[in-house]
Scaffold this motif. Structure first.
Motif, short mmCIF file in Angstrom:
data_model
loop_
_atom_site.label_atom_id
_atom_site.label_comp_id
_atom_site.label_asym_id
_atom_site.label_seq_id
_atom_site.Cartn_x
_atom_site.Cartn_y
_atom_site.Cartn_z
N UNK A 105 0.80 -1.23 0.00
CA UNK A 105 0.00 0.00 0.00
C UNK A 105 0.83 1.28 0.00
N UNK A 106 1.94 1.33 0.78
CA UNK A 106 2.75 2.56 0.78
C UNK A 106 3.75 2.57 -0.38
N UNK A 107 4.11 1.38 -0.87
CA UNK A 107 5.15 1.31 -1.90
C UNK A 107 6.54 1.45 -1.30
N UNK A 108 6.62 1.54 0.02
CA UNK A 108 7.93 1.67 0.69
C UNK A 108 8.55 0.29 0.93
N UNK A 109 9.87 0.28 1.14
CA UNK A 109 10.57 -0.97 1.46
C UNK A 109 9.82 -1.70 2.56
N UNK A 110 9.65 -3.02 2.39
CA UNK A 110 9.01 -3.83 3.41
C UNK A 110 10.10 -4.24 4.41
N UNK A 111 10.13 -3.52 5.50
CA UNK A 111 11.22 -3.70 6.47
C UNK A 111 11.22 -5.11 7.06
N UNK A 112 10.05 -5.73 7.11
CA UNK A 112 9.98 -7.09 7.70
C UNK A 112 10.70 -8.12 6.82
N UNK A 113 10.94 -7.76 5.56
CA UNK A 113 11.58 -8.74 4.65
C UNK A 113 13.07 -8.44 4.45
N UNK A 114 13.55 -7.35 5.06
CA UNK A 114 14.92 -6.90 4.77
C UNK A 114 15.99 -7.91 5.13
N UNK A 115 15.81 -8.57 6.30
CA UNK A 115 16.86 -9.47 6.81
C UNK A 115 17.30 -10.49 5.76
N UNK A 116 16.34 -10.97 4.97
CA UNK A 116 16.65 -11.99 3.97
C UNK A 116 17.55 -11.47 2.85
N UNK A 117 17.77 -10.18 2.78
CA UNK A 117 18.56 -9.61 1.69
C UNK A 117 19.94 -9.13 2.15
N UNK A 118 20.15 -9.18 3.46
CA UNK A 118 21.43 -8.71 4.00
C UNK A 118 22.47 -9.84 3.93
N UNK A 119 23.64 -9.49 3.40
CA UNK A 119 24.74 -10.46 3.31
C UNK A 119 25.99 -9.81 3.94
N UNK A 120 27.07 -10.55 4.08
CA UNK A 120 28.28 -9.91 4.63
C UNK A 120 28.78 -8.75 3.76
N UNK A 121 28.32 -8.70 2.49
CA UNK A 121 28.78 -7.61 1.60
C UNK A 121 27.91 -6.35 1.71
N UNK A 122 26.82 -6.43 2.46
CA UNK A 122 25.90 -5.27 2.51
C UNK A 122 26.54 -4.11 3.25
N UNK A 123 26.72 -3.03 2.53
CA UNK A 123 27.36 -1.85 3.12
C UNK A 123 26.32 -0.80 3.51
N UNK A 124 25.26 -0.74 2.70
CA UNK A 124 24.29 0.35 2.84
C UNK A 124 22.87 -0.17 2.69
N UNK A 125 21.94 0.47 3.39
CA UNK A 125 20.52 0.29 3.06
C UNK A 125 19.98 1.69 2.75
N UNK A 126 19.21 1.76 1.68
CA UNK A 126 18.69 3.07 1.23
C UNK A 126 17.16 3.02 1.17
N UNK A 127 16.49 3.37 2.28
CA UNK A 127 15.03 3.45 2.24
C UNK A 127 14.59 4.69 1.46
N UNK A 128 13.56 4.53 0.64
CA UNK A 128 13.01 5.66 -0.14
C UNK A 128 11.65 5.99 0.46
N UNK A 129 11.45 7.21 0.88
CA UNK A 129 10.15 7.59 1.48
C UNK A 129 9.20 7.93 0.34
N UNK A 130 8.62 6.89 -0.24
CA UNK A 130 7.84 7.06 -1.46
C UNK A 130 6.64 7.99 -1.26
N UNK A 131 6.51 8.95 -2.16
CA UNK A 131 5.38 9.89 -2.20
C UNK A 131 5.33 10.82 -0.98
N UNK A 132 6.38 10.78 -0.14
CA UNK A 132 6.39 11.64 1.05
C UNK A 132 5.93 10.91 2.29
N UNK A 133 5.57 9.61 2.15
CA UNK A 133 5.19 8.83 3.33
C UNK A 133 6.43 8.12 3.87
#
Ligand code: PLP
Length: 388
Positions: A105-133
């Motif tokens: 509904x918001x189109x924003x990163x689903x924070x509950x799913x983030x863990x599955x994408x983090x690896x030892x190479x992950x340096x940055x996470x870039x959340x985008x506040x879509x539409x101002x939300x």
């Protein structure tokens, strides 16, 4: 002539024009006192220690990624529901982008799913506040807290957006960096305020601040107290890091200072238009309205509707009919991995982003809209859907 209402546009008034003219008559048309004034006003507005301005939101993101140390071999995670610059500014450092799922509904990163994408190479996470939300930044920060991952907010849609967290119950501005290390903004004409083109990064960290300053100015310092070489001559300057000319001019900054004074009024107007749309469209059969979470006060950079299942297959037809009726609708966004460049890198689709894309249409939203424009949009939107 048929009326045409764009999906977004700037609001430039006489005081803005005066501010620019005054700068044009002054000694400084590239970097001078207005740039410093704008940086100080921005950091004060957001509640951050430092703000550094740039000549676009893209260069602001590039500088933030550089300051965070993003480089070849690293990975950074972001949303595919964004403008391509969020990803490409990172890819240009040599790092690999990883697209993660979004909330339906918001189109924003689903924070509950983030863990599955983090690896030892992950340096940055870039959340985008879509539409101002705002993204649920507190939950996101819980994922990385205490670890080496840097959070850079892409707040190009979200200057003036408010959020609150579990502990502190008062509203805070995006850019105050309670749950991130750096926060990037854009001042493109459709954004909350404009400098023509322009951008900024806020941070509370002196070392990031120094890197941001250097990167936007060829990596060059003229401050002798910062020199690495201890030869001092009046003409001396040092290039200490890689960097480019990403400077904002005093002409743009003068416009920025003038616009920033009116930002809260602009946002109030956007929120009041959203309220009018929400009540006019409440309970309709055709589309969902943009949500607003308990922790959020959106700055409504965009007002997005999402088609209900029965209308998804007819998005193109509906979009064209809205245009024919004089509404400058847009679609935010073609998921970034769909672009040929990213396809060539082997990216495939993400279900939640595809679903959002199949439904999303942005209808006009900007502070200069007259009440009659808002009523025109409501009438034309309802007329279009009733006719399909
Ligand atoms: C989410 C997002 N990120 C980055 C950018 C890039 O900003 P700019 O156009 O100021 O370079 C934009 C601009 O549209 C954007 O919407």
């Amino acid at each position: 002539m048929t009326a045409f209402i764009p999906y977004g546009r700037q609001l430039i008034q006489d005081d803005d024009i005066e501010a620019v003219l005054e700068t044009l008559r002054s000694d400084f048309i590239t970097q001078g006192p207005r740039v410093t004034e704008f940086e100080e006003a921005l950091s004060a507005y957001c509640g951050a220690k430092y703000a550094v301005v740039f000549n676009s939101g893209t260069s602001a993101l590039h500088a933030a990624y550089f300051a965070a140390g993003l480089s070849a071999g690293d990975e950074f995670i972001t949303s595919p529901v964004t403008f391509s610059a969020t990803a490409t500014a990172g890819v240009l450092t040599g790092a690999n982008v990883v697209f993660a799922p979004v909330e339906p509904d918001t189109g924003n990163l689903d924070v509950t799913k983030l863990c599955g994408f983090i690896t030892p190479k992950t340096k940055l996470i870039v959340p985008v506040h879509f539409a101002g939300h705002p993204v649920n930044s507190e939950a996101l920060f819980d994922v990385v807290k205490g670890g080496p991952i840097v959070v850079v907010e892409d707040a190009c849609h979200a200057l003036g957006t408010l959020y609150k967290d579990r502990v502190v119950t008062n509203w805070q501005k995006v850019g105050a960096l309670k749950h991130s290390h750096m926060c990037a903004f854009s001042f493109h004409p459709v954004k909350a305020i404009t400098t023509g083109e322009g951008g900024a990064v806020t941070t509370n960290d002196l070392s990031y601040y120094k890197k941001l300053k250097l990167f936007g100015n060829h990596g060059i310092t003229k401050h002798s107290y910062d020199f690495v070489n201890h030869e001092i001559a009046p003409w001396f300057y040092e290039m200490q890091t890689p960097g480019l000319n990403y400077r904002m001019t005093d002409i743009q900054a003068a416009l920025g200072v003038s616009q920033l004074r009116k930002l809260d009024v602009f946002i109030e107007r956007r929120r009041s238009i959203a309220k009018t749309y929400n009540s006019a469209f409440a309970g309709n059969r055709y589309f969902y309205l943009p949500p607003e979470r308990d922790y959020a006060k959106s700055s409504y950079h965009l007002y997005h509707i999402r088609l209900k299942d029965e209308y998804v297959q007819r998005k193109l037809e509906i979009f064209n009919k809205l245009k024919e009726r004089g509404l400058g609708v847009q679609c935010h966004y073609i998921p970034v991995y769909r672009h040929p460049y990213y396809k060539s890198l082997g990216f495939t689709s993400i279900k939640s982003a595809e679903d959002f894309y199949s439904r999303e249409i942005s209808i006009p939203m900007y502070p200069a809209m007259a009440d009659s424009d808002v009523q025109f949009v409501i009438e034309k939107v309802l007329e279009t859907f009733e006719g399909v």
